[in-house]
Structures are given as C-alpha cells and as structure tokens.
Design a protein around this motif. Structure first.
Motif, PDB file in Angstrom:
ATOM      1  N   UNK B 161       0.849  -1.198   0.000  1.00  0.00           N
ATOM      2  CA  UNK B 161       0.000   0.000   0.000  1.00  0.00           C
ATOM      3  C   UNK B 161       0.884   1.246   0.000  1.00  0.00           C
ATOM      4  N   UNK B 162       1.937   1.198   0.815  1.00  0.00           N
ATOM      5  CA  UNK B 162       2.890   2.317   0.813  1.00  0.00           C
ATOM      6  C   UNK B 162       3.457   2.532  -0.586  1.00  0.00           C
ATOM      7  N   UNK B 163       3.892   1.423  -1.214  1.00  0.00           N
ATOM      8  CA  UNK B 163       4.452   1.514  -2.568  1.00  0.00           C
ATOM      9  C   UNK B 163       3.462   2.128  -3.535  1.00  0.00           C
ATOM     10  N   UNK B 164       2.212   1.669  -3.461  1.00  0.00           N
ATOM     11  CA  UNK B 164       1.191   2.170  -4.376  1.00  0.00           C
ATOM     12  C   UNK B 164       0.922   3.650  -4.190  1.00  0.00           C
ATOM     13  N   UNK B 165       0.708   4.041  -2.927  1.00  0.00           N
ATOM     14  CA  UNK B 165       0.412   5.453  -2.651  1.00  0.00           C
ATOM     15  C   UNK B 165       1.604   6.334  -3.023  1.00  0.00           C
ATOM     16  N   UNK B 166       2.789   5.858  -2.653  1.00  0.00           N
ATOM     17  CA  UNK B 166       3.990   6.629  -2.962  1.00  0.00           C
ATOM     18  C   UNK B 166       4.137   6.814  -4.476  1.00  0.00           C
ATOM     19  N   UNK B 167       3.867   5.732  -5.226  1.00  0.00           N
ATOM     20  CA  UNK B 167       3.977   5.823  -6.688  1.00  0.00           C
ATOM     21  C   UNK B 167       3.029   6.884  -7.229  1.00  0.00           C
ATOM     22  N   UNK B 168       1.790   6.887  -6.730  1.00  0.00           N
ATOM     23  CA  UNK B 168       0.807   7.855  -7.231  1.00  0.00           C
ATOM     24  C   UNK B 168       1.249   9.286  -6.922  1.00  0.00           C
ATOM     25  N   UNK B 169       1.681   9.536  -5.665  1.00  0.00           N
ATOM     26  CA  UNK B 169       2.030  10.922  -5.333  1.00  0.00           C
ATOM     27  C   UNK B 169       3.333  11.345  -6.008  1.00  0.00           C
TER      28      UNK B 169
END
Lengths: 475, 331
Positions: B161-169
């Motif tokens: 989830x961290x990876x996903x959110x970080x990728x988006x931002x």
C-alpha cells in the motif's frame, strides 16, 4: 450424429487438460487475433505513407502530400492501439503461460528484446514524423519517417523469430528440464524463421495495401472520383497487387518447408489421417472419428504439390504418437483455415489480374462499379486471409507450445477461474475497437467536410496564415 | 554478468519511473483539473506536452519486461503467477489510458473528449498504484521463488500500500514540476502558477508519505528498512536533499534546474530501493545470480542494451529536443 460424437469426443479429450487451458487459449487467440490486425498498419501503412510523401515532395504533388499526412494520422491512432494491445500480450505471456516463460524465457525471450529495441525506435520516430508536418523542413521530415518503416520491419521479423522458434525450436541445451545453454543465432534464425518472417511481412503490405485501396474504392463508388481519391487508391492497390504473386511463391515454399519439418501441421493442413502416397488435395471437409467427410478431393494433388510427383509419400496423423496427436476438431480447424487462406488469396489475386487487364486496356484507373465493389471489400478479405494464416500456424502446432519440448497444457498457469478475465478482456477490447473505428470515422468525416482544397497542405501556407488560425499558437 | 544485466534492467525501471511516471501524473492532474471550461488550460498543456512523447516513454515498460523475462525468467514467472491481479489492473490502466489519450486528441466533441479524458485520467491512477504495490510486494519478500504466492495478501499489505500510494504521489509530483516548467517556458503564466502551487502541494504530500513510510517499513519489511538505513543511506539522504531543494526552488519560482532536481530525487529513491535489495531479485530469497539465464542469453541482452544506448538514446534526445523547442506541432 457424427457431429455430436465429435463434440462428445472433444469434451472427453478436453477433460484431460487443466480447466484453465481452454480460457487461456481462447484469450490468447482473441488478443493475438486482435493485435495482428493492427500489425500491417504499423509495418506497411507507414511505408505507403512514405511512398505518397516521396511522390508529394519529388513531384510537388499536393494530393499525395495530403494523403501522406492523413495516413500518418491514421497510422498514429492504430499504432497507439497496437502498442497497448502489444503490451497486454507481453503481460499475458507471463500471467497465462508461466510454464513457457519460466523454462524457455531465457531461450526465446531475447528476440523480444530485439523487437523491443526496434519498437523503441519506431515509437520515437513515429512521434517525430506525425507531429513534424508543420514545422520540420520537407525532406528532413521525410527522412524522419524512414526509421519508422525500417524499424517496424525489423521489429515484426524479431517477433516472428520467437514464434517460429516455437514451431521449430533449436539452439538450446536442456538438462533436468532447464535450459542450460543457448546458441542465440540458432534460436533467432531457426529453421522456420525466414519462411515465416518473409511471409508475414509481405502479408502486412498486402493487407495494408488492400485496406487503403478499399477505403478509396468505397469513396469512388459514392461518387468521389477526384485525383486525390484515385491517387490514394492506386498507391494502396498497386503495392498490394504487385506483392501478391511474390507472396504466393513464398507461401508455396513455406508449405513445402512445413511438409519437410512439421509433419503434424502438414497432415492437419492436408486433412490426412493416414500416411500414404497419391494423396489428394481435399477442398473443404472435416475430420470426424478419424475419417475425412464432406470434402472435395482432387486426386494426387497434395502429393504433387509437396514433392512434385504423385508418388510422394506424405505423413498422416497416424505417424504422430497418439498422446500428442491433435484431435479431430483441431485438425479440421487447421485444414479449413488453410482453405480459407488459399481461397481468399486466390480471390485477391484474381482481383489484381482484373485490374491489370483493365489498366492494360484503358490506361486509367478502372471505375466500373463491380470492380470498385470488389475492391471495396478487398481490405476485409485480406484481413480474413491474414487471420486464417495465423490460425494455421498457431492451431497447427497444438498440442505443443514448443514443438517436442513443451505441451500447451504444461505451459498454462495453475491459477484457476480464468473465464471472468477472458470475459473482461473481450468487453474491453471490443470497447477499444469500437472507439478506434469511431475515432477514425470522425477523422474521415472531418477531412471530408474540410474539402480537399481548403485544408492546409504541409509546408504549404505562409506562417502568418497558420498563426492566424484559431487554436494554433505561434512558435 | 547477472549484476550487469540487472543494472541495465534497473536503468529501465528508473527511466520508466521518471518518464512514464510523469505521464501518469499528468493524468492525475487531468483528472483534478475541474470541468471542461475551467480545466481547458491545464488539459491543453497536458495534451501538447505529452502527445509527442508518451509512446516513447511507455516503451521503457516493454524494455523492462523483456529484460526481466529474458534475463531472469524464473523471477518473471514467480512475479506473474503471484501478482497477476495487480498486473492485470496495471495492464487495464495502460490500455484504457493509451486508448483514451490517443482518442481524445482526435475527437472534437466535448462529451467524447470527456469520456476519453476520464478513461485517461482514472487509469493514470490505477497503473502507478498497481506498479507501486508490485514493487512493495517484491521488496518485502512476498513473492516466493517458485511463484504462486498468495494472490491477495501479496499485494494488499502495508509495504505494498505504501508503494502504491507513494507511486501515485511521486508521479503527480513529477508531472506537476514538468508541466510547471513547460508552461513557464511557453510563457503561459497562469497555467505555470497553477502547476507551481500543485507541485508544492505534491512535494509536501510526497515528503509526508515518505516519512510515514519509514515507520511502515520498519514494522513490515525489517530487512529492507535495515538496508535503506545502512547501505543505501547516502542515497536516501541525497534524495531527501533533492526533494527539499525542489521545494526551495519552487518557492523561489526558479525553473532552470527544477526538473533535474525533481528527477534526481525520484531516481535516487528508486536507486536506493535497488541498492537495498541487492543482491536479491526477490525479497531475501532469490539472488540475481540464481535467477539468471545462461550466459549466452545474457550476452545477447547486453548487446541489445548497448545497441539501445547507441541507437535509442540519441533518438530520444532528438525527440525531446524537437518537442522542447516546439518543432513538433501537436495541433
């Protein structure tokens, strides 16, 4: 009754396979079948566009320049769709066929790497070319299109190298079920490479040529017979018509090569249950319970074509070990697809001959309604021909994914329940396909409304005129 | 040899994060640009600045895929059989986004443009999130060597989830910076201001997510945390400094090295991930050496990578130069 037996028999055979095999194969067939239609436009429409562009620049032909510009926009839309469906395919190779990629990725993966290189070049120069119409100098702009054409040929050949390797694998050393050594040149230039690659590239030019010709033939049928339409028709039609006879020769050579190297596929093509000489060429027909039904046999013809004498022995399906023998339905599909390929190709050849005769008689673009009607459907006929050719080579390889090495049922993923995925893929592709056609049609409408004269011709108008247009910015 | 190939693979990952990432981020800003009238300026800039380059940028993904499956086929199948759901979602995003973007450019009517625009924008979120989640799954060791790991928990966990959110931002941050500079260069002051404030916001959010991420990694992926705070520490610090420098430049409305600073921050973080994971390709259990193809294959890959360096890089430079100087007309 026989048909019912065949279905029951088919179900019994399918029962031995993992349940995910059928949806995985259907999905691969569907996505590949979709993608393959776009390939000719990436490979060959760009060349047609350059032919028109060259003519436009060399002879100051405004119609040809306008054609080149519009074809480049069509190519851009289709290239974008081809790029994404191609990306989906590379995901699918891993998601659906881990047995293939895990074990043989190191062997047949690298042709894809080479393809990736070509695709990269293509994507870069296609952008420069498409967006360069107004602000790049004429010939520099023309030359920016040349790498697109060349890279697309190289890229297509590299993908076919991977495919042909699956038909005639070579250049690998296996130990304990793993690839331990690879001879790259033997993998890439495998036995089936040259035949398949040349056949596919020529097919791309034929499909794109007839598709372009059919667009302008339709326009001419509806009364639009300007020089612009005639030029568009001629560039497409003449390219396809000139390549068609060459393709027939290449196809014939390829068939003989399949006869020598891929006996199971050849037996399926010829619908031949038992090995023997004096084999007839069966037109139509299906295999039911191991017997040929409903076909029209031409005595000795298959033997004659394969080995130049009626006494040539052709291996039948009985020469294939029972556990890897394709079942009747697969054989029938391959045979019928081959017939469709030959039939449609012959029809297109007849059309080309018709054109040549009319041209020789009158020295002008033929405009009789029946000829134009035939031309108008030639694009679709060529696509059917292309699809059936791929069905022959892909279904003809079953039950193998890599002939002699890997059965399709062992290549497929172990994850179950693939039908919902397949269903969503079909819905999504249909949506993209419909949207693409819609967009292309709206482009066509827009171009027609603009008229052939009022639209700005590349390198034509003075900069202040271009700047004065609403929505256009000065540099 | 496997290390060299991994380095070339990783160059592709970085390039895709920077270039593809910025394109996806543009989709984020397209989504949040408001109604058809209000969002016209930003959307026009997004169209003209991505139009000529998105396909080339997308190709880095293909490059990464073929390098991975040819160079490290066992790892490739381990990843695809475990993470097939986020991969399918990413593919869906790529498809809708490419189609939506290509079609929007060629449609004239607002409702059609809105439909394709929505497809472009929504899928621009889907794909970076999925790739971020996949990276999190690989980094936290949730992809077993033999593949067929848990289909759901492998990519629905704190690190993913961290990876996903970080990728988006991160994508939103990169895109806002790129677009701000592009607007500044074409002297569109209003749009430049528009993206400047968004770039600042994205930078702050990215920083915040990164700080929270430290605690998440500490709890969920201890080895990765350990390596990031030891072997890769220098890269992490440099990345943070670049991030801060970016904020300072933005506040001072300086654009000369802004893009480079932002790109450096992201590239250094991705590098840090690579260094932290080395010599493993999957979590802490499959090394690069064990996953690698026979040497002959790796040599061909090396040749392809060198050919790419000779052929692709100059072509890319040409494309970006022509696009940057307004020689490519997107009208």
């Amino acid at each position: 009754m026989h048909a019912l037996d065949a279905v029951l028999h088919g179900l019994a055979v399918a029962g031995e396979d993992p349940p995910q095999l059928l949806p995985a194969r259907e999905q691969m067939a569907f996505t590949l079948g979709f993608h393959i239609i776009l390939v000719p436009f990436g490979v060959a429409l760009t060349t047609l566009m350059l032919i028109a562009h060259y003519r436009g620049l060399r002879h100051g032909d405004k119609d040809a320049l306008l054609l080149a510009q519009r074809w480049s926009k069509v190519a851009a839309v289709l290239f974008a769709v081809g790029a994404i469906t191609g990306t989906v395919l590379s995901f699918e190779l891993g998601v659906l066929w881990p047995g293939l990629m895990g074990t043989y990725g190191s062997a047949f993966g690298f042709p894809f790497a080479i393809e990736g290189l070509f695709f990269f070049l293509e994507a870069i120069f296609v952008s420069i070319y498409i967006y360069g119409w107004k602000r790049l100098p004429g010939w520099a702009h023309f030359w920016s299109g040349v790498p697109v054409s060349l890279a697309s040929i190289g890229g297509a050949a590299a993908v076919v190298a991977a495919n042909s390797w699956m038909n005639q694998p070579g250049g690998i050393t296996m130990r304990d079920g793993k690839v331990v050594a690879v001879e790259p040149a033997k993998v890439f230039f495998n036995g089936a490479f040259w035949g398949e690659a040349v056949h596919m590239l020529l097919a791309a030019y034929i499909v794109a040529g007839f598709a372009v010709a059919s667009v302008y033939a339709t326009g001419m049928l509806r009364g639009r017979r300007s020089r612009y339409h005639r030029t568009g028709f001629l560039i497409g039609f003449v390219t396809a018509a000139c390549i068609l006879p060459v393709q027939m020769l290449v196809g014939d050579t390829l068939a003989r090569q399949v006869f020598n190297k891929e006996p199971a596929k050849f037996a399926a093509i010829e619908l031949l249950p038992t090995t023997g000489a004096h084999v007839p060429e069966t037109l139509g027909g299906v295999l039911i319970d191991g017997k040929v039904r409903y076909g029209l046999p031409i005595p000795d013809m298959a033997s004659l074509l394969a080995g130049f004498t009626p006494s040539t022995t052709i291996k039948g399906l009985d020469a294939i070990p029972a556990d890897v023998r394709p079942d009747d339905r697969l054989v029938s599909i391959v045979h019928l697809a081959f017939d469709v390929m030959i039939g449609t190709a012959s029809a297109l050849l007849a059309l080309a001959v018709w054109f040549a005769w009319l041209w020789w008689r009158r020295r002008t673009v033929p405009d009789s309604p029946w000829f134009l009607r035939a031309c108008a459907i030639s694009g679709i006929v060529a696509v059917i021909c292309l699809e059936s050719g791929w069905i022959v080579t892909e279904v003809g390889r079953q039950p193998w994914t890599v002939v002699g090495h890997l059965l399709t049922r062992d290549a497929v993923t172990t994850q179950g329940n693939l039908w919902p995925l397949f269903g969503s893929v079909v819905v999504l592709y249909c949506a993209v396909g419909v949207a693409a056609v819609w967009v292309l049609r709206s482009m066509k409408r827009r171009w027609r409304d603009e008229g052939d004269d009022s639209v700005e011709v590349p390198y034509g108008p003075a900069p202040e005129l271009a700047g004065a247009r609403p929505g256009k910015k000065e540099q | 040899m496997p290390d060299l190939i991994a380095a070339f693979l990783f160059i592709g990952v970085i390039a895709y994060s920077l270039l593809g990432g910025a394109d996806f981020g543009a989709g984020f800003w397209d989504l949040t640009a408001g109604g058809a009238a209000r969002g016209r300026g930003p959307r026009h800039l997004i169209d003209t600045s991505i139009g000529p380059v998105w396909e080339a940028n997308h190709t880095w993904l293909i490059y990464c895929l073929v390098m991975l499956w040819t160079g490290f086929p066992t790892a490739f199948t381990a990843i695809t059989t475990t993470l097939y759901l986020p991969l399918i979602l990413a593919a869906l995003g790529i498809m809708l986004r490419g189609a939506g973007f290509a079609f929007r450019k060629n449609s004239l009517r607002t409702p059609e443009q809105r439909l394709y625009g929505a497809a472009f924008a929504l899928s621009s979120l889907l794909t970076p999130y999925s790739f971020g989640a996949i990276a999190g799954a690989i980094a936290s060791g949730r992809v077993p060597t033999g593949g067929n790991g848990d289909a759901l928990t492998s990519w629905n966990n704190p690190t993913s989830v961290l990876g996903g959110v970080l990728a988006v931002v991160v994508c939103a941050y990169l895109a806002a910076i790129y677009l701000h500079v592009a607007a500044h260069r074409s002297k569109e002051a209003e749009v430049a201001r528009y993206f400047r404030s968004r770039a600042l916001a994205a930078a702050l959010v990215t920083g915040l997510v990164s700080v929270v991420g430290i605690f998440i990694l500490h709890a969920d992926a201890p080895r990765l945390f350990h390596q990031l705070s030891h072997r890769a520490l220098a890269l992490v610090i440099l990345a943070s400094l670049s991030g801060i420098a970016g904020i300072v430049l933005l506040r001072g409305a300086r654009t000369d090295v802004l893009r480079q600073t932002a790109a450096a921050a992201v590239a250094l973080i991705v590098c840090g991930w690579g260094v932290a994971q080395y010599p493993y390709l999957l979590g802490t259990h499959l090394t690069l050496g064990a996953a690698a193809s026979p040497t002959a294959t790796l040599k061909v890959l090396l040749g392809v990578a060198c050919a790419a360096a000779v052929l692709i890089l100059p072509s890319l430079v040409l494309l970006f130069r022509l696009a940057g100087r307004g020689r490519l007309d997107t009208g």
